[in-house]
Design a protein around this motif. Structure first.
Motif, mmCIF file in Angstrom:
data_model
loop_
_atom_site.group_PDB
_atom_site.id
_atom_site.type_symbol
_atom_site.label_atom_id
_atom_site.label_comp_id
_atom_site.label_asym_id
_atom_site.label_seq_id
_atom_site.Cartn_x
_atom_site.Cartn_y
_atom_site.Cartn_z
ATOM 1 N N GLU A 134 69.924 31.128 57.961
ATOM 2 C CA GLU A 134 69.595 31.830 59.198
ATOM 3 C C GLU A 134 68.090 31.874 59.459
ATOM 4 O O GLU A 134 67.666 32.101 60.599
ATOM 5 C CB GLU A 134 70.159 33.245 59.140
ATOM 6 N N GLN A 156 73.798 28.930 61.777
ATOM 7 C CA GLN A 156 73.493 30.246 62.327
ATOM 8 C C GLN A 156 71.976 30.410 62.354
ATOM 9 O O GLN A 156 71.320 30.333 61.318
ATOM 10 C CB GLN A 156 74.128 31.341 61.467
ATOM 11 N N SER A 157 71.428 30.630 63.554
ATOM 12 C CA SER A 157 69.983 30.746 63.711
ATOM 13 C C SER A 157 69.678 31.806 64.759
ATOM 14 O O SER A 157 70.577 32.362 65.394
ATOM 15 C CB SER A 157 69.372 29.395 64.113
ATOM 16 N N GLY A 169 75.324 32.250 57.018
ATOM 17 C CA GLY A 169 73.898 32.163 57.284
ATOM 18 C C GLY A 169 73.059 32.283 56.033
ATOM 19 O O GLY A 169 71.883 31.922 56.026
ATOM 20 N N GLN A 218 71.534 35.843 68.111
ATOM 21 C CA GLN A 218 72.014 34.961 67.054
ATOM 22 C C GLN A 218 72.731 33.774 67.690
ATOM 23 O O GLN A 218 73.607 33.943 68.559
ATOM 24 C CB GLN A 218 72.978 35.719 66.129
#
Length: 936
Positions: free
Chosen positions: A817, A756-757, A864, A765
Motif C-alpha cells: 500500500e 492497493q494504493s 496491501g 484508497q
C-alpha cells in the motif's frame, strides 16, 4: 498462380490419397464386458510399426504390407492378444479385438488385481506421450465422491477450494483455478462465475464421467491457456454391447439430520452390425444440509474522539467486524447426457455428444453481525484497553439479517441460485488415403441466475466484551439483555437483488495427421490444425431498496424464529438468537423500490473474446525405446470489453469500451524413454498462458466517496505466461499399479494481483488489478498405487494408494500500500504440501476403503501488507466407504464423508487469526448399485 504449380500440387495430393500400394487396418478394442479399451499398444510382428488406441479404443495402422499380418496387443492387467489379419491393397480392413483380463494363480487363490477400469486408466497414462494423470470411472466409484471436483482432488498435485462442503475450484500444481483449463470431451467448459474464469467442478456428477485426464504438460494440439494444467472430462461412450447401470441411494447430513437422495441411470447399446452406438445417462442428487460459520475482519488501527479531535490509540490487532452465520441449504443437482456415434465404414465416423447439468441451490442465511463504532462515534469513556494493549470492550452496531426469496414453487422462500451448464459437440473422423482428418464443432453455455434475492436487516447498538481468543473470536454483550431485546433492533433495510451471468463458447477444430518416418528409425507422424473459440460473457445485475420503516419499525413486531443451536459446530458459545422468518420476508409484496446503483453498476459488463489458433507438431519413434514429440502453437486473442464509468457511487456517467489484441507463440518438446516395457522416463518443455479474468479487464471506474475508495478495471492487463520443465519417472506393475516420481519447475511472467494504493489528490484508497513481475514454482511429486499381492494369505487383497506433492514458490514485483515492493512472498494458491492416501481391502465380494486427503495452508489473496494477506488454511479430510457384492450385478454400498469434521478456514496474516471458519459436519450415504453387461 502458375498452372504447372497447381498441377504439381494436385498430383501430389492424388499420390497421397489414391496410389498407396499398401493397405490399412482399423480396429476397435473392447474388454469382456463390452467396454472400450483406450490406449492399448498395438504392434505388427516382425516390424517396427505400431500405434496406440485412442480414448475410445479405436486405432489406425497405415501403410501395412499386403498379405497376412499378426497384430500383437499389450495391456496392463490383460493377457497379450495375437490377431491375424489379411491386409488388402488400397483398402482399410476393419477388425474387432477382445481383451481378456489376466489373473494369476497363487497358492490356490485367484488374484485379479485392480479392476479393469483402473487398468485402463494406467494404460492410458503409460502410453501417452505427455505427462498426465488418468483416473477411471471405476476408480472414482471406489471413493465416496458425489461430484467430479471431489474426485479430482485425489490426483497428485491437485488441491480443491470448497463451497458448502463440496470441492468446487481446482488448483493444479499450485496454480489458481482461473489459471487452469477444464474441458469436456476436449471442448472448453464455460464458467458461470461472474468475476473470474473458474469452472464449477461441483456442478458435474462423478457418475456421468468415464475418465478424468489431468494433462500437466500440454501438447501443441491442446489449448495453450493451461498454466497449471488441463483437466479433460470424458463422458461415457457407447459400449460394444448392451449395458444397463443404475444406482439408488439415500443418507443423512448430521449437521441438520436431514435426508439425502441420489440416483443414476445409464443405458447403452450398439446395433447388430456394429455401426450405430448410443449411450444415455441421467443423475440426480438432492441434498438437504447446511453449515455453521463464523467470520472476522482484523485491524491494527483504532481511532476515537478525545473531545477535541479524532486521535489514534496504540492497540494490538483486534477484531473490528465479527459475524455468526447459520446456513440452511438444499442442493439439487441434475445431469443428463446422450451420446451417439455412427461408423459409416472403416474410414468415416461421426459422433454427437451432449450434456446438460442443472443445479438448484436454495439457501436461507441468518447473520448476526457486529461492527465496531470508532472514530467520531466513540469517546474515551466508551472503550477499555488492558495493560497489554488489548482492546477488551467497545460499542458496536449489531445487525440481524435474514436472507430469503419470494414465495413460489421454485424459490420456496429461499434464495435460489440456478446454475446450468450445457455442451453439444458434433465431431467426425475420416481417413483419406494416408491423411487422417478429425474435426469438431461445439456449442457450450454456462449461466447463473439469482432472482428475487431478499435481505431484511434490523440494527441495534450496545457495548460488547471482546474475547481474546484470536482463533475463536467472540463478541458478547456487556448487558446480556441487549442481545435478546428485539425491540432494540430497529428497521435498517429491506432489499431485493437480481443477478444474471452468462458465458457462451463456440468452438471449431480441424486436425490433420500424416504418417512420417524422418530418420528411418520407426513410426512417427506429423499433425497440424486450426482452432477457433468465440466467447461472449456478460453480467446483468440490479439492486432495489424498499422504505418500509413505518410498517416494520422493529424486529419485535415481526414473525421470528430462534436459530440458536446448542450443537453449533463452531462451538456452543456461538448462539445467534432470533431472526425474521423467511416466510414473512418471502411473502412481502415489494413494489416501487429505489435502485441502489453502487450495488451493481460496477458488477455489470459485456466482454467478447475470440481466440484463433494454429499448430504443427511431429512425433517420431527414434528407436525402440526412445520417442520425441515437438511442435509449435500460435494463439491470437482479441478482446472487446465494455464496462460502466461511475462517479459518486450512484452516478452513471456512461459506458467505456476498450479493445486489445495479442499473439502468443508457444513451442514445446516432449521426450519419452522406455528403459523397459514397464519403466518409463519422461521430459517436457512447455510454454503456456492464462488470460486475465473478464471482470479485471473491464474498463470500469467506480468512485465510492463515502468509503474513500476507488475501484478501477485494467484493460491493459497482459496475459500471464509460463515456461515449464518437467522430469518424470514411472514404473508400472504387472498386477496393475504404478510407482512414479518427478520434479517440475515453472517460470511465470506477468502474474496478476490486486494493487492497493493511495490516490495522491484525494487520499482515497485505490484498488486495481495489475501485472506483477515474475514468479517461480518448484515442485516434486511421488505416487504409488498397487494391490499388495506379494503379501501372504488374505493380506494379498489389500491395496494401497498414496501420492505426495511438494511445492515451493516465490513472487516478485508486488507492491504494498506504500508503493514499496514486497519480498519473500509466495505465489497465491501454492500449498507447500499435499497428500492423498487410501488403504483398501478387495475380494470377490467385499470392498472396504479408508481414504485421506491433506493440503497445506497457502496464501489465497495478497493484501496491501503482510498483515492483510488472506490465507486458505490446511485441510485434512478422512472418508470411509464399504460395499458388498450380492451377486455379479448387484452391490450394496455405504459411504461416510468428512469424518474429521474439517471446516473451511481462512486466516489473516498469521494462522491463529481466524477470518472465516465454516463447518459442514459429517455425511452418511448408502444404497444399491446395479450393473449389467452383454456383449454382442
Amino acid at each position: 498462380m502458375n498452372k504447372h504449380y497447381i498441377l504439381t500440387v494436385c498430383l501430389f495430393l492424388l499420390s497421397l490419397f489414391s496410389f498407396a500400394q499398401d493397405g490399412n487396418v482399423k480396429g476397435v478394442i473392447s474388454d469382456e464386458e463390452g467396454l472400450l479399451v483406450p490406449y492399448a499398444t498395438i504392434t505388427i510382428s516382425g516390424t517396427s510399426k505400431g500405434t496406440v488406441s485412442d480414448i475410445e479404443g479405436e486405432f489406425f495402422l497405415l501403410n501395412i504390407p499386403v498379405g497376412k499380418q499378426t497384430l500383437l496387443v499389450r495391456y496392463l492387467g490383460y493377457a497379450d492378444q495375437s490377431i491375424e489379419v489379411e491386409v488388402k491393397e488400397n483398402e482399410t480392413v476393419e477388425i474387432k479385438i477382445l481383451l481378456k483380463s489376466q489373473s494369476e494363480q497363487l497358492d490356490g487363490i485367484i488374484l485379479t488385481g485392480f479392476s479393469g477400469g483402473q487398468a485402463k486408466a494406467l494404460n492410458t497414462q503409460k502410453n501417452k506421450q505427455n505427462i498426465t494423470n488418468i483416473v477411471s470411472a471405476d476408480q472414482v466409484g471406489k471413493f465416496p465422491d458425489a461430484n467430479i471436483g471431489d474426485a479430482v482432488k485425489r490426483i497428485p498435485g491437485i488441491t480443491m477450494q470448497v463451497d458448502q462442503g463440496e470441492a468446487r475450484n481446482v488448483i493444479v500444481r499450485g496454480l489458481a483455478p482461473q489459471l487452469n483449463s477444464v474441458t469436456l470431451n476436449g471442448s472448453r467448459i464455460p464458467s458461470a462465475e461472474g468475476d473470474n474464469r473458474n469452472i464449477q467442478m461441483d456442478l458435474i456428477p462423478a457418475d456421468m464421467i468415464q475418465t478424468i485426464e489431468v494433462n500437466k504438460a500440454v501438447t501443441p494440439d491442446m489449448d495453450g491457456d493451461a498454466l497449471g494444467g488441463s483437466v479433460n472430462l470424458v463422458t461415457r461412450t457407447a459400449p460394444e454391447g448392451f449395458r444397463l447401470s443404475a444406482t439408488i441411494g439415500s443418507g443423512v447430513n448430521f449437521i441438520t439430520d436431514k435426508r439425502i437422495l441420489n440416483g443414476t441411470f445409464l443405458l447403452g447399446d450398439r446395433s447388430n452390425n456394429g455401426k450405430f452406438g448410443w449411450m444415455v445417462a441421467a443423475s440426480v442428487f438432492d441434498n438437504d444440509f447446511g453449515s455453521d460459520n463464523i467470520e472476522a475482519e482484523w485491524t491494527d488501527e483504532f481511532e476515537f474522539f478525545d473531545g477535541t479531535d479524532v486521535v489514534e490509540a496504540d492497540v494490538n490487532p483486534y477484531t473490528n467486524v465479527f459475524e455468526q452465520r447459520t446456513y440452511i441449504v438444499q442442493r439439487v443437482r441434475r445431469s443428463f447426457s446422450a451420446n451417439f456415434d455412427y461408423r459409416f465404414n472403416a474410414n468415416n465416423k461421426l459422433e454427437l455428444r451432449t450434456m446438460y447439468n442443472w443445479r438448484d441451490d436454495r439457501e436461507n442465511r441468518y447473520r448476526l453481525e457486529h461492527e465496531i463504532l470508532d472514530g467520531e462515534d466513540i469517546e474515551q469513556d466508551d472503550f477499555l484497553i488492558d495493560g497489554s494493549g488489548n482492546l477488551t470492550q467497545f460499542p458496536v452496531e449489531v445487525a440481524r439479517q435474514t436472507k430469503a426469496g419470494i414465495d413460489n414453487d421454485r424459490n420456496q422462500n429461499t434464495r435460489l441460485e440456478d446454475q446450468r451448464m450445457q455442451n453439444y459437440t458434433l465431431a467426425g473422423e475420416h481417413l483419406l488415403g494416408e491423411l487422417k482428418l478429425d474435426w469438431m464443432v461445439s456449442y457450450a453455455k454456462a449461466s447463473e441466475e439469482r432472482l428475487n434475492e431478499r435481505y431484511a436487516q434490523f440494527n441495534s447498538e450496545y457495548l460488547i466484551n471482546n474475547g481474546l481468543d484470536s482463533e475463536f473470536p467472540l463478541f458478547t454483550p456487556v448487558n446480556s439483555a441487549d442481545g435478546d431485546d428485539l425491540s432494540g433492533f430497529e428497521f435498517d433495510e429491506i432489499t431485493e437483488e437480481n443477478q444474471y451471468t452468462e458465458e457462451e463458447d463456440t468452438n471449431l477444430f480441424l486436425n490433420a495427421q500424416l504418417p512420417a518416418d524422418f530418420f528411418n528409425q520407426g513410426d512417427g507422424f506429423i499433425k497440424f490444425g486450426l482452432r477457433g473459440r468465440l466467447k461472449n460473457k456478460f453480467r446483468d445485475n440490479n439492486f432495489f431498496e424498499f422504505d418500509l420503516e413505518d410498517q416494520f419499525p422493529a424486529l419485535d413486531g415481526l414473525p421470528t424464529r430462534d436459530f440458536s443451536d446448542p450443537d453449533y459446530l463452531a462451538g456452543s458459545q456461538y448462539q445467534t438468537g432470533f431472526f425474521a422468518t423467511p416466510e414473512w420476508l418471502g411473502g412481502l409484496d415489494l413494489v416501487d423500490g429505489d435502485p441502489v446503483l453502487d450495488e451493481f453498476l460496477r458488477a455489470n459488463y459485456d466482454v467478447k473474446e475470440n481466440v484463433f489458433a494454429a499448430y504443427a507438431m511431429a512425433s517420431q519413434q527414434m528407436s525402440e525405446k526412445f520417442s520425441i514429440l515437438a511442435g509449435l502453437r500460435i494463439e491470437n486473442t482479441t478482446i472487446e470489453a465494455t464496462g460502466n464509468q461511475i462517479e459518486d457511487e450512484d452516478e452513471l456517467v456512461g459506458t467505456i469500451t476498450e479493445e486489445s489484441n495479442y499473439i502468443n507463440v508457444m513451442p514445446s518438446i516432449h521426450l519419452k524413454y522406455g528403459l523397459t516395457d514397464n519403466t518409463i522416463f519422461r521430459f517436457a518443455w512447455t510454454n503456456t498462458l492464462a488470460r486475465p479474468n473478464y471482470a479485471d479487464l473491464v474498463p470500469t471506474v467506480d468512485i465510492v466517496a463515502s468509503d474513500e475508495e476507488i475501484f478501477l478495471g485494467n484493460p491493459e492487463l497482459e496475459a500471464t505466461t509460463s515456461m515449464a520443465f518437467d522430469l518424470m519417472a514411472e514404473h508400472y506393475f504387472k498386477s496393475v499399479g504404478i510407482l512414479s516420481g518427478g520434479v517440475f519447475y515453472k517460470d511465470i511472467s506477468d502474474f496478476i494481483y490486486v494493487l492497493q494504493s493511495e490516490d495522491d489528490a484525494t487520499g482515497f484508497q485505490i484498488f486495481q488489478p495489475q501485472n506483477g513481475d515474475d514468479a517461480t514454482i518448484f515442485g516434486a511429486e511421488i505416487s504409488f498405487q498397487r494391490q499388495l499381492d506379494f503379501l501372504p494369505g488374505f493380506l494379498r487383497n489389500l491395496s494401497l494408494y498414496l501420492n505426495y506433492t511438494y511445492l515451493s514458490s516465490s513472487a516478485d514485483g508486488v507492491a504494498n500500500e506504500d508503493g514499496d515492493f514486497r519480498t519473500d512472498l509466495d505465489l497465491p494458491g501454492t500449498a507447500p504440501n499435499m497428500f492423498n492416501g487410501s488403504l483398501a481391502y478387495n475380494d470377490n465380494k467385499f470392498n472396504i476403503r479408508l481414504s485421506a486427503n491433506y493440503s497445506d495452508a497457502y496464501i489465497d489473496e495478497i493484501g496491501g501488507s503482510s498483515f492483510d494477506d488472506r490465507y486458505y488454511d490446511e485441510q485434512f479430510l478422512v472418508d470411509f466407504n464399504v460395499s458388498y457384492a450380492i451377486n455379479s450385478n448387484l452391490r450394496i454400498y455405504a459411504d461416510l464423508n468428512n469424518i474429521t469434521d474439517q471446516p473451511l478456514r481462512f486466516y489473516q496474516g498469521i494462522s491463529s487469526r481466524t477470518m472465516q471458519a465454516e463447518y459442514y459436519g459429517r455425511r452418511l450415504t448408502f444404497g444399491l448399485k446395479y450393473d449389467l453387461f452383454k456383449r454382442k
